[in-house]
Each structure stands twice: as C-alpha cells, then as structure tokens.
Design a protein around this motif. Structure first.
Motif, PDB file in Angstrom:
ATOM      1  N   HIS A 263       4.751 -93.526  -8.116  1.00  0.00           N
ATOM      2  CA  HIS A 263       4.293 -93.997  -6.804  1.00  0.00           C
ATOM      3  C   HIS A 263       2.845 -94.461  -6.907  1.00  0.00           C
ATOM      4  CE1 HIS A 263       2.932 -89.810  -6.820  1.00  0.00           C
ATOM      5  NE2 HIS A 263       2.157 -90.054  -5.785  1.00  0.00           N
TER       6      HIS A 263
ATOM      7  N   ASP B 268      -3.940 -91.349  -8.493  1.00  0.00           N
ATOM      8  CA  ASP B 268      -3.895 -90.502  -9.694  1.00  0.00           C
ATOM      9  C   ASP B 268      -2.590 -90.688 -10.471  1.00  0.00           C
ATOM     10  OD1 ASP B 268      -2.692 -89.286  -7.460  1.00  0.00           O
ATOM     11  OD2 ASP B 268      -2.812 -87.303  -8.360  1.00  0.00           O
ATOM     12  N   HIS B 269      -1.637 -91.410  -9.924  1.00  0.00           N
ATOM     13  CA  HIS B 269      -0.376 -91.669 -10.630  1.00  0.00           C
ATOM     14  C   HIS B 269      -0.268 -93.117 -11.090  1.00  0.00           C
ATOM     15  CE1 HIS B 269       1.707 -87.790  -9.726  1.00  0.00           C
ATOM     16  NE2 HIS B 269       0.732 -87.753  -8.831  1.00  0.00           N
TER      17      HIS B 269
ATOM     18  N   ASP C  23       5.438 -86.939  -7.288  1.00  0.00           N
ATOM     19  CA  ASP C  23       5.220 -86.083  -6.121  1.00  0.00           C
ATOM     20  C   ASP C  23       6.426 -86.216  -5.212  1.00  0.00           C
ATOM     21  OD1 ASP C  23       2.696 -85.410  -7.008  1.00  0.00           O
ATOM     22  OD2 ASP C  23       1.710 -86.997  -5.870  1.00  0.00           O
TER      23      ASP C  23
ATOM     24  N   HIS D 256       0.834 -80.405 -11.972  1.00  0.00           N
ATOM     25  CA  HIS D 256      -0.226 -80.272 -10.969  1.00  0.00           C
ATOM     26  C   HIS D 256       0.021 -79.307  -9.834  1.00  0.00           C
ATOM     27  CE1 HIS D 256       2.022 -83.718  -9.508  1.00  0.00           C
ATOM     28  NE2 HIS D 256       1.115 -84.208  -8.720  1.00  0.00           N
TER      29      HIS D 256
ATOM     30  N   TYR E  30      -3.254 -85.256 -12.810  1.00  0.00           N
ATOM     31  CA  TYR E  30      -2.964 -85.606 -11.419  1.00  0.00           C
ATOM     32  C   TYR E  30      -3.719 -84.625 -10.549  1.00  0.00           C
ATOM     33  CZ  TYR E  30       0.986 -87.487 -14.020  1.00  0.00           C
ATOM     34  OH  TYR E  30       1.764 -88.104 -14.948  1.00  0.00           O
TER      35      TYR E  30
ATOM     36  N   ASP F 219      -4.306 -85.339  -6.734  1.00  0.00           N
ATOM     37  CA  ASP F 219      -3.826 -85.387  -5.358  1.00  0.00           C
ATOM     38  C   ASP F 219      -4.821 -84.887  -4.342  1.00  0.00           C
ATOM     39  OD1 ASP F 219      -1.143 -86.432  -5.714  1.00  0.00           O
ATOM     40  OD2 ASP F 219      -0.938 -84.677  -6.969  1.00  0.00           O
TER      41      ASP F 219
ATOM     42  N   GLU G 191      -5.872 -89.703  -2.857  1.00  0.00           N
ATOM     43  CA  GLU G 191      -4.784 -89.994  -1.929  1.00  0.00           C
ATOM     44  C   GLU G 191      -5.385 -90.478  -0.629  1.00  0.00           C
ATOM     45  OE1 GLU G 191      -1.446 -87.576  -1.909  1.00  0.00           O
ATOM     46  OE2 GLU G 191      -1.382 -87.859  -4.033  1.00  0.00           O
TER      47      GLU G 191
HETATM   48 ZN   LIG Z   1       0.560 -86.184  -7.598  1.00  0.00          ZN
END
Ligand SMILES: [Zn+2]
Ligand SMILES: [Zn+2]
Length: 347
Positions: A35, A39-40, A112, A305, A329, A331, A347
């Motif tokens: 996604h 961080d991804h 996630d 994570h 990661y 988030d 995020e």
């Molecule tokens: Zn994540």
C-alpha cells in the motif's frame, strides 16, 4: 525440505525464488508494494507491482513516471515460478496482502490490515479478505491486549456530537489525522449536514484519488472558499503537522482533536495536547489480529512492526510456530509519540 518464500534482507523482505522484495525500505530492482503509506512505498525502486486500486495514490506520492505494473485483486502473475496475487487488506485505498505460492507452499505477507466485526468495516476500501496459507506474515502495530476498538459508528457519533457542540458555540472543529486513509475515513463517516467541511491542501490530492477510484466522499472546501461565519461551523480535516502552525491559527478559537488508534493511550493524548482524542485506527486491534491470524489457518506466523515479542509469545502459546522479522515500517507509532511538527512522513 521447504524453502522459505520470504526472508529478511537489509533492503527489506525478500522472496528468494522470485527475486523480488515486498515493501523494501532501500531501493531494489523489483518491489511489490502492499500500500501507498510512506513507510511501505518508497521511492527509487526499479519496478513496482501493486494493486490496481492503489495506482492513483502511488503515482501521486512516488511520481507519475514510476515503472508500475498493477493487478486486480485476485489476479495472478507468475514470476520465476512464483505465483503471486494480491488480496484486499481493508487498511487504505488499494491496500493488499501479497499471496505467494511456490513448491507447494503458500505464504501471505499482510502489509498493514484492518479487520472488524460485521457492519463495521472501513467503507473507503475493500474489506480485509482472509487468505489460507502455511505461513502468514502479520503486522502487529496494535498487538497488545489493551487495544480494543469500539464500534466505529460510536466513534463517528462522538465526533459528530463534538462538531455539533462546537458549531453551536460558533467555533471551528479542527480534527487532525493522517492525510492518506484516516482523513478519508473521517470524511466518509461524519454527518456532513452539521456544517461545511474544510480540508487541508495535503489531504486534497488523496481525496481526489479516492473519488477517482469510486469512493463516495462528501463535498469539501478549501479554507479560502469560506467566509468567517461558515468557518465558525466548519469541520476542518488536516494532517497532524498543522498543530500549532499559522495555518491552524487562522481558525482562531477552534476546538482541536486528533484521531488515531494511539489515542487509546492517555500518555499519547497528553503529549498531543489537544482538546479531544478519538480512538480511530486503520489497523486491526488485538482481537482483530488474533481473528485474522486464525482465519488464515497458518501453522507458522512471522510478526512485523509493533509489539512483536508479545504477539510472538501469544502465538507460541497457541501452539503455532512464531518468530519476528526486524523491519523499518513505523506507521502511526512514531507519529503519535513524536512532538507535533515532524509527523507527516509516515502515515
Ligand atoms: Zn505498516
Ligand atoms: Zn499503512
């Protein structure tokens, strides 16, 4: 002897037989992206593979010219003999779990995900779909027993009551939440008849990507579109980085609030120093993580994570083979604990 379909490498989670990475944190030739959170989905990869629904958001964040191949949910591709498909994760627009099949083994990397009870799913994206597998790589962002979300309808009712009270008192309601995912969930969940909704410029391109993907969101305005009277009844949706900024001060005596799963922690609320904290997350809570893991039927689980050690111990007590992967990661955790001002990177 079965080979592991995903291993840890300094660049990220790596699939040796397929020679590609999943959500790598360093640039690699081939990246599968679960996604579009920062961080991804990082810049600099040679080739990207992601879900069709994430295309608009990915291109708006990483650049229109990235080398991107997309797959519909459930569609399969073969790469070096590894059969790969993407399945809804319920987290944000386009979020996917990655299913890999090779040599009789099925592995699923969750990225996630958000799961919830009936009638309580994230309405701004496809709901999480459990995928049967031998090994499940799960996130554990909120993997502690204290994290139990109340039904989101109740959270939105609370937000609506807060907004209505402020509007009646002639003050704007400044609600901070991440630009991608949280802001759209808030928009889709609030009662837009209470007053006008103003969005920050960081939120607008993401709203456009959601609308372009067919997600219904109420009408939103730029702050400069409204006069003073309208602003005094407005709900203002902005990223956390606006806290204390000149942009936020233009709303004068506004009531401010923050929407995040971390608001369940009193310490996080206090550090945020806002009038209200609404507990609203795009990640599974503790019961949700357990339900999702069980639904995969996996006998082996790898935790990333979050509260890895606690989740690993719980899984082992359930008789599962469990371990943790070190990842980069981060988030919402980092964002909620850092002081305001440098929080929008993740995020
Ligand atoms: Zn994540
Ligand atoms: Zn995410």
């Amino acid at each position: 002897m079965n080979v592991d379909l995903i291993v840890q490498r300094p660049e990220g989670l790596y699939c040796p037989p397929g020679d590609f990475y999943i959500d790598p944190w360093r640039p690699v030739p081939r990246a599968v992206i679960t996604h579009a959170h920062g961080d991804h989905a990082r810049m600099g990869n040679g080739h990207y593979l992601a879900s069709q629904k994430s295309e608009g958001v990915l291109r708006s964040r990483l650049g229109a010219d990235i080398h991107l191949q997309t797959l519909a949910y459930g569609e399969t591709v073969d790469h070096h003999g590894v059969r790969l498909s993407l399945h809804p994760a319920g987290h944000v627009l386009g979020s996917a779990q990655v299913r890999l099949e090779h040599g009789g083994q099925v592995w699923v990397a969750s990225g996630d995900y958000f799961v919830s009870g009936a009638e309580d799913h994230n309405t701004t994206c496809e709901p999480f779909e459990p995928v049967r597998c031998h090994c499940f790589i799960t996130e554990s962002t909120f993997g502690l027993p204290i994290y139990r979300w109340q039904p989101q309808r109740e959270v939105f009712d609370d937000i609506n009551r807060w907004w209505q009270r402020n509007a009646d008192a002639g003050r704007a309601s400044l609600l901070m939440g991440y630009s991608f995912g949280k802001a759209q969930r808030i928009l889709a969940g609030v009662d837009a008849s209470i007053g006008p909704i103003v969005t920050h410029g960081a939120v607008d391109p993401l709203n456009e990507a959601y609308r372009a993907a067919g997600v219904a969101l109420p009408a939103t305005h730029r702050v400069t579109d409204l006069d003073k009277a309208a602003l005094s009844r407005a709900l203002v949706i902005a990223p956390p980085s606006v806290q204390g900024s000149a942009w936020a001060r233009r709303f004068g005596d506004a009531s401010d609030a923050f929407a995040s799963g971390w608001m369940q922690l009193r310490g996080a609320r206090r550090r945020r120093a806002v009038d209200r904290g609404f507990v609203l997350s795009d990640h599974a809570d503790w019961p949700g993580l357990q339900r999702a893991i069980r639904a995969t039927g996996a006998e082996r689980v790898i935790v990333t994570h979050g509260y890895e050690a606690i989740m690993v111990r719980w899984l082992q007590e359930q008789g599962l083979q469990a371990e943790a992967f070190e990842t980069e990661y981060d988030d919402e955790r980092v964002a909620a604990e850092k002081p305001a001002g440098d929080v929008e990177s993740n995020e």
